[in-house]
Design an enzyme around this catalytic site. Structure first.
Site, PDB file in Angstrom:
ATOM      1  N   ALA A  86     -45.925  -3.234  35.945  1.00 30.28           N
ATOM      2  CA  ALA A  86     -46.366  -3.983  34.760  1.00 30.28           C
ATOM      3  C   ALA A  86     -46.674  -3.181  33.935  1.00 30.28           C
ATOM      4  O   ALA A  86     -46.288  -1.891  33.644  1.00 30.28           O
ATOM      5  CB  ALA A  86     -47.385  -4.369  35.390  1.00 30.28           C
ATOM      6  N   LYS A  87     -46.935  -3.597  32.634  1.00 29.85           N
ATOM      7  CA  LYS A  87     -47.030  -3.350  31.521  1.00 29.85           C
ATOM      8  C   LYS A  87     -47.734  -2.652  31.223  1.00 29.85           C
ATOM      9  O   LYS A  87     -48.755  -3.413  30.566  1.00 29.85           O
ATOM     10  CB  LYS A  87     -46.230  -4.088  30.273  1.00 29.85           C
ATOM     11  CG  LYS A  87     -46.107  -3.248  28.788  1.00 29.85           C
ATOM     12  CD  LYS A  87     -45.188  -3.914  27.527  1.00 29.85           C
ATOM     13  CE  LYS A  87     -44.927  -2.816  26.550  1.00 29.85           C
ATOM     14  NZ  LYS A  87     -46.197  -2.749  26.068  1.00 29.85           N
ATOM     15  N   TRP A  88     -49.306  -1.523  30.957  1.00 30.59           N
ATOM     16  CA  TRP A  88     -49.995  -1.542  30.804  1.00 30.59           C
ATOM     17  C   TRP A  88     -50.847  -0.867  29.735  1.00 30.59           C
ATOM     18  O   TRP A  88     -49.350  -0.967  28.663  1.00 30.59           O
ATOM     19  CB  TRP A  88     -50.022   0.616  31.977  1.00 30.59           C
ATOM     20  CG  TRP A  88     -50.145  -0.077  33.334  1.00 30.59           C
ATOM     21  CD1 TRP A  88     -48.654   0.287  33.657  1.00 30.59           C
ATOM     22  CD2 TRP A  88     -50.130  -0.056  33.706  1.00 30.59           C
ATOM     23  NE1 TRP A  88     -48.459   0.242  35.309  1.00 30.59           N
ATOM     24  CE2 TRP A  88     -49.925  -0.179  35.357  1.00 30.59           C
ATOM     25  CE3 TRP A  88     -52.078  -1.023  34.121  1.00 30.59           C
ATOM     26  CZ2 TRP A  88     -50.210  -0.630  36.205  1.00 30.59           C
ATOM     27  CZ3 TRP A  88     -52.573  -0.954  35.663  1.00 30.59           C
ATOM     28  CH2 TRP A  88     -51.253  -0.932  36.686  1.00 30.59           C
ATOM     29  N   ASP A 125     -49.883  -6.384  29.901  1.00 28.25           N
ATOM     30  CA  ASP A 125     -49.230  -7.196  28.675  1.00 28.25           C
ATOM     31  C   ASP A 125     -47.676  -7.377  29.015  1.00 28.25           C
ATOM     32  O   ASP A 125     -47.304  -8.080  27.674  1.00 28.25           O
ATOM     33  CB  ASP A 125     -50.098  -6.612  26.946  1.00 28.25           C
ATOM     34  CG  ASP A 125     -48.786  -5.237  27.036  1.00 28.25           C
ATOM     35  OD1 ASP A 125     -48.433  -4.944  28.193  1.00 28.25           O
ATOM     36  OD2 ASP A 125     -49.264  -4.914  25.755  1.00 28.25           O
ATOM     37  N   GLY A 126     -47.721  -7.323  29.950  1.00 28.51           N
ATOM     38  CA  GLY A 126     -45.910  -7.987  30.556  1.00 28.51           C
ATOM     39  C   GLY A 126     -45.334  -6.985  31.664  1.00 28.51           C
ATOM     40  O   GLY A 126     -46.347  -6.543  32.764  1.00 28.51           O
TER      41      GLY A 126
END
Length: 356
Positions: free
Chosen positions: A28-30, A175-176
């Site tokens: 996950a993009k934190w 967010d991605g």
């Protein structure tokens, strides 16, 4: 402190791609503060993306990291703050404050967490040249007994699962997705990973602009959306124009210029108290410093379509991207109601190890 990889270290970065590439490790993009933690016995330094220390701003993490990390190591990760089951970047930025008393008060009220996702060194061994697959395995073993607020970032090599994370995790404030080649060595400050971010579009009112730092051309357009009460709220900016286009915009927007800005929805922007009840451009913050935040007011009559990745509260989290002018749109229709909201997803589920 005497480690095989010494501070400061700039983290390895990612470049944007449109789709999730195959055959990689996915995480996950934190949405937090990137941080590299150096620990040597009782000494611990939390370094920012630029290499500057963050340790004093997150005192509550120091003891937790000393408990969770190996005695000698260098770990790459993200500092995040959760609120009501999702990441809250605004609460994170409040920590960057000169007053130690305020920092410690916030540390008690909204404690931070650390999500680890890479290992640069352990013991006397530097791992910068080791492949990601080995670094990940070693990190997972090193943090096998770690407890919240220190977490091992979930990771998978299943592209289908990564796509599922991409679609679900946004509801928890992420967010991605980040994609990392399995044989990738760690290269500080190099864009060798890949990020896949959400993108949506919205129609917004152009209600002003700021001049570019290079001279009398448009630097950014100030965007607004109408809330339920009919007030125009400042939601962000649109930038990244060519220099020629910046020059053209000055002439195109001149007929809309309001000087003085009497009657403009944001006319009270210079009054500090006005920012307490409305979202206006120009609010000073610990991030703006002495930066000139003045702007040119425009009659809010033109509509622009922009792309954005996600919202942070009632504003665009990042700079919006220009898509096209919308002369067929009425400014009054540019409301928050048009924005797509992700389905809620509890952050604790993201951080739970597989099988729990």
């Amino acid at each position: 402190m005497d480690l095989p990889v010494m501070p400061p270290v700039k983290p390895m970065l990612a470049k944007s791609v449109k789709t999730i590439p195959p055959g990689m490790q996915y995480e996950a993009k934190w949405d937090g503060f990137r941080a590299i933690v150096h620990r040597d016995g009782d000494e611990l330094v939390i370094g920012s993306r630029t290499g500057k220390p963050l340790t004093r701003y997150f005192p509550e993490l120091v003891a937790d990291l000393l408990d969770a990390l190996p005695d000698r190591c260098v770990v790459d990760g993200e500092i995040v703050i959760a609120h009501e089951g999702r990441l809250d970047f605004d609460r994170l930025t409040e920590r960057i404050h000169p007053a130690d008393s305020r920092v410690r008060m916030l540390a008690e009220q909204t404690p931070a967490s650390f999500v680890a996702f890479d290992l640069l060194a352990i013991g006397d061994e530097a791992l910068l040249d080791a492949p990601l697959s080995l670094r990940r395995t070693t990190l997972a073993a090193a943090l096998a007994e770690a407890e919240p607020p220190v977490h091992l970032a979930p990771a998978t090599t299943d592209a289908a699962l990564a796509q599922e994370w991409f679609e679900r995790y946004e509801g928890a404030g992420l967010d991605g997705i980040i994609a990392k080649p399995l044989d990738l060595p760690y290269r500080p400050d190099a864009r060798l990973m890949f990020k896949i971010k959400h993108e949506r579009t919205a129609d917004a009112v152009v209600a002003g602009y700021r001049l570019h730092k290079s001279g009398p051309v448009v630097g950014s357009l100030l965007l607004g959306l109408y809330d339920d009460s009919g007030a125009l709220q400042h939601v962000g900016v649109c930038a990244a124009f060519s220099m020629k286009r910046r020059e053209e915009l000055i002439g195109e927007l001149e007929p809309l210029r309001m000087d003085p800005p009497d009657g403009h929805p944001w006319a009270a922007w210079a009054q500090e108290s006005a920012h307490e009840s409305a979202r206006l451009p120009g609010a000073q913050s610990r991030w703006s410093g002495k930066k000139d935040l003045s702007w040119v007011a425009l009659r809010p009559e033109r509509v622009i379509e922009v792309a954005y990745d996600h919202m942070e509260g009632d504003r665009f989290r990042h700079t919006a991207q220009f898509r096209r002018w919308r002369p067929d749109r009425d400014p009054g229709d540019c409301t928050y109601a048009q924005l797509e909201e992700p389905v809620g997803y509890d952050l604790s589920e993201v951080l739970s190890p597989p099988g729990e």
